[in-house]
Write a protein that holds these residues in place. Structure first.
Motif, PDB file in Angstrom:
ATOM      1  N   GLU A  16       0.823  -1.200   0.000  1.00  0.00           N
ATOM      2  CA  GLU A  16       0.000   0.000   0.000  1.00  0.00           C
ATOM      3  C   GLU A  16       0.863   1.259   0.000  1.00  0.00           C
ATOM      4  OE1 GLU A  16      -4.123  -1.584   2.028  1.00  0.00           O
ATOM      5  OE2 GLU A  16      -2.739  -0.415   3.270  1.00  0.00           O
ATOM      6  N   SER A  17       0.169   2.397  -0.080  1.00  0.00           N
ATOM      7  CA  SER A  17       0.848   3.691  -0.147  1.00  0.00           C
ATOM      8  C   SER A  17       0.467   4.564   1.032  1.00  0.00           C
ATOM      9  CB  SER A  17       0.480   4.409  -1.450  1.00  0.00           C
ATOM     10  OG  SER A  17       0.890   3.678  -2.580  1.00  0.00           O
ATOM     11  N   LEU A  18       1.302   5.556   1.279  1.00  0.00           N
ATOM     12  CA  LEU A  18       1.064   6.515   2.354  1.00  0.00           C
ATOM     13  C   LEU A  18       1.756   7.809   1.954  1.00  0.00           C
ATOM     14  CD1 LEU A  18      -0.430   6.064   5.066  1.00  0.00           C
ATOM     15  CD2 LEU A  18       1.799   5.692   6.126  1.00  0.00           C
ATOM     16  N   ARG A  19       1.154   8.924   2.310  1.00  0.00           N
ATOM     17  CA  ARG A  19       1.810  10.199   2.068  1.00  0.00           C
ATOM     18  C   ARG A  19       2.072  10.890   3.396  1.00  0.00           C
ATOM     19  NH1 ARG A  19      -0.467  15.619  -0.914  1.00  0.00           N
ATOM     20  NH2 ARG A  19      -1.526  15.776   1.113  1.00  0.00           N
ATOM     21  N   LEU A  20       3.320  11.181   3.638  1.00  0.00           N
ATOM     22  CA  LEU A  20       3.709  11.935   4.826  1.00  0.00           C
ATOM     23  C   LEU A  20       3.807  13.414   4.480  1.00  0.00           C
ATOM     24  CD1 LEU A  20       6.519   9.658   6.298  1.00  0.00           C
ATOM     25  CD2 LEU A  20       4.050   9.534   6.637  1.00  0.00           C
ATOM     26  N   SER A  21       3.467  14.245   5.456  1.00  0.00           N
ATOM     27  CA  SER A  21       3.549  15.684   5.281  1.00  0.00           C
ATOM     28  C   SER A  21       4.485  16.280   6.329  1.00  0.00           C
ATOM     29  CB  SER A  21       2.162  16.318   5.442  1.00  0.00           C
ATOM     30  OG  SER A  21       1.251  15.806   4.492  1.00  0.00           O
ATOM     31  N   CYS A  22       5.164  17.325   5.930  1.00  0.00           N
ATOM     32  CA  CYS A  22       6.028  18.065   6.840  1.00  0.00           C
ATOM     33  C   CYS A  22       5.655  19.538   6.715  1.00  0.00           C
ATOM     34  CB  CYS A  22       7.488  17.850   6.483  1.00  0.00           C
ATOM     35  SG  CYS A  22       8.671  18.822   7.459  1.00  0.00           S
ATOM     36  N   ALA A  23       5.040  20.061   7.762  1.00  0.00           N
ATOM     37  CA  ALA A  23       4.672  21.475   7.791  1.00  0.00           C
ATOM     38  C   ALA A  23       5.814  22.255   8.423  1.00  0.00           C
ATOM     39  CB  ALA A  23       3.389  21.662   8.584  1.00  0.00           C
ATOM     40  N   VAL A  24       6.273  23.274   7.714  1.00  0.00           N
ATOM     41  CA  VAL A  24       7.397  24.056   8.238  1.00  0.00           C
ATOM     42  C   VAL A  24       6.924  25.452   8.605  1.00  0.00           C
ATOM     43  CG1 VAL A  24       8.963  22.728   6.776  1.00  0.00           C
ATOM     44  CG2 VAL A  24       8.215  24.997   6.032  1.00  0.00           C
ATOM     45  N   SER A  25       7.564  26.024   9.600  1.00  0.00           N
ATOM     46  CA  SER A  25       7.294  27.400   9.978  1.00  0.00           C
ATOM     47  C   SER A  25       8.613  28.059  10.335  1.00  0.00           C
ATOM     48  CB  SER A  25       6.307  27.474  11.146  1.00  0.00           C
ATOM     49  OG  SER A  25       6.811  26.790  12.265  1.00  0.00           O
ATOM     50  N   GLY A  26       8.636  29.369  10.183  1.00  0.00           N
ATOM     51  CA  GLY A  26       9.867  30.105  10.431  1.00  0.00           C
ATOM     52  C   GLY A  26      10.729  30.260   9.199  1.00  0.00           C
ATOM     53  N   PHE A  27      10.355  29.588   8.112  1.00  0.00           N
ATOM     54  CA  PHE A  27      11.061  29.703   6.841  1.00  0.00           C
ATOM     55  C   PHE A  27      10.173  29.056   5.780  1.00  0.00           C
ATOM     56  CE2 PHE A  27      12.612  25.367   5.973  1.00  0.00           C
ATOM     57  CZ  PHE A  27      12.313  24.763   7.184  1.00  0.00           C
ATOM     58  N   THR A  28      10.592  29.142   4.538  1.00  0.00           N
ATOM     59  CA  THR A  28       9.869  28.462   3.463  1.00  0.00           C
ATOM     60  C   THR A  28      10.780  27.425   2.820  1.00  0.00           C
ATOM     61  OG1 THR A  28      10.504  30.214   1.926  1.00  0.00           O
ATOM     62  CG2 THR A  28       8.338  30.402   2.984  1.00  0.00           C
ATOM     63  N   PRO A  29      10.199  26.392   2.201  1.00  0.00           N
ATOM     64  CA  PRO A  29      11.015  25.310   1.647  1.00  0.00           C
ATOM     65  C   PRO A  29      11.906  25.726   0.478  1.00  0.00           C
ATOM     66  CG  PRO A  29       8.763  24.567   2.001  1.00  0.00           C
ATOM     67  CD  PRO A  29       8.772  26.049   2.195  1.00  0.00           C
ATOM     68  N   ASP A  30      11.758  26.956  -0.021  1.00  0.00           N
ATOM     69  CA  ASP A  30      12.688  27.411  -1.056  1.00  0.00           C
ATOM     70  C   ASP A  30      13.851  28.181  -0.442  1.00  0.00           C
ATOM     71  OD1 ASP A  30      10.850  30.342  -2.305  1.00  0.00           O
ATOM     72  OD2 ASP A  30      11.109  29.531  -0.291  1.00  0.00           O
ATOM     73  N   TYR A  31      13.914  28.190   0.884  1.00  0.00           N
ATOM     74  CA  TYR A  31      15.024  28.864   1.556  1.00  0.00           C
ATOM     75  C   TYR A  31      16.026  27.865   2.109  1.00  0.00           C
ATOM     76  CZ  TYR A  31      17.368  32.589   4.114  1.00  0.00           C
ATOM     77  OH  TYR A  31      18.294  33.481   4.566  1.00  0.00           O
ATOM     78  N   TYR A  32      15.526  26.810   2.727  1.00  0.00           N
ATOM     79  CA  TYR A  32      16.373  25.725   3.220  1.00  0.00           C
ATOM     80  C   TYR A  32      15.923  24.401   2.604  1.00  0.00           C
ATOM     81  CZ  TYR A  32      17.905  28.821   7.023  1.00  0.00           C
ATOM     82  OH  TYR A  32      18.426  29.862   7.758  1.00  0.00           O
ATOM     83  N   ALA A  33      16.845  23.514   2.388  1.00  0.00           N
ATOM     84  CA  ALA A  33      16.496  22.165   1.946  1.00  0.00           C
ATOM     85  C   ALA A  33      15.811  21.411   3.083  1.00  0.00           C
ATOM     86  CB  ALA A  33      17.743  21.416   1.500  1.00  0.00           C
ATOM     87  N   ILE A  34      14.981  20.479   2.705  1.00  0.00           N
ATOM     88  CA  ILE A  34      14.286  19.612   3.669  1.00  0.00           C
ATOM     89  C   ILE A  34      14.632  18.165   3.340  1.00  0.00           C
ATOM     90  CG2 ILE A  34      12.054  18.864   4.566  1.00  0.00           C
ATOM     91  CD1 ILE A  34      12.595  21.704   5.261  1.00  0.00           C
TER      92      ILE A  34
END
Length: 121
Positions: A16-34
Motif C-alpha cells: 500500500e501507499s502513504l503520504r507523509l507531510s512536513c509542515a514548516v514554519s519560520g522559513f519556506t522550503p525554497d530557503y532551506y532544503a528539507i
C-alpha cells in the motif's frame, strides 16, 4: 522560530501507499532544503530523501529510490513524501529535518518530532 511538524503516519498493509507531510514554519522550503529520515527500533537514523531549496529537485537513497517521491508546496510551506509499494522493513518513525541537502543526520539543524509508519499484514 523554526519548527517542523510531521503528519500522515499510520498502519498500512504491504504494497500500500502513504503520504507523509512536513509542515514548516519560520522559513519556506525554497530557503532551506528539507530531508526525510527514518529510524526503526534498534537501528540508526537513516536518510531517505532530500529536496533542494534551489530548484525543488529530489534526491533519494537507494533503499527508497523508485518507490518514494519527495515534493513541496512552497506557498503552503509543506514538504511531502509519497511512499508507494511499502514493505514491512519500511516500518519506522519518520522525521523531516532541515539543513543542507544531505542524508547525514548530523548535518541537520532542526528536526520534527516524527510520525510512526507501520507496515504489517
Amino acid at each position: 522560530q523554526v519548527h517542523l511538524v510531521e503528519s500522515g503516519g499510520g498502519l498500512v498493509q504491504p504494497g500500500e501507499s502513504l503520504r507523509l507531510s512536513c509542515a514548516v514554519s519560520g522559513f519556506t522550503p525554497d530557503y532551506y532544503a528539507i530531508s526525510w529520515f527514518r529510524q526503526a527500533p534498534g537501528k540508526e537514523r537513516e536518510g531517505l530523501s532530500s529536496i533542494s531549496n534551489m530548484d525543488g529537485g529530489g534526491y533519494y537513497a537507494d533503499a527508497v529510490k523508485g518507490r518514494f517521491t519527495i515534493y513541496r508546496d512552497v506557498a503552503k510551506k509543506m514538504v511531502y513524501l509519497q511512499m508507494n509499494s511499502l514493505k514491512p522493513e519500511d516500518t519506522a518513525v519518520y522525521y523531516c529535518a532541515t539543513g543542507p541537502p544531505s542524508f547525514d543526520a548530523t548535518d541537520m539543524a532542526y528536526w520534527g518530532k516524527g510520525t510512526l509508519v507501520t507496515v504489517s499484514s
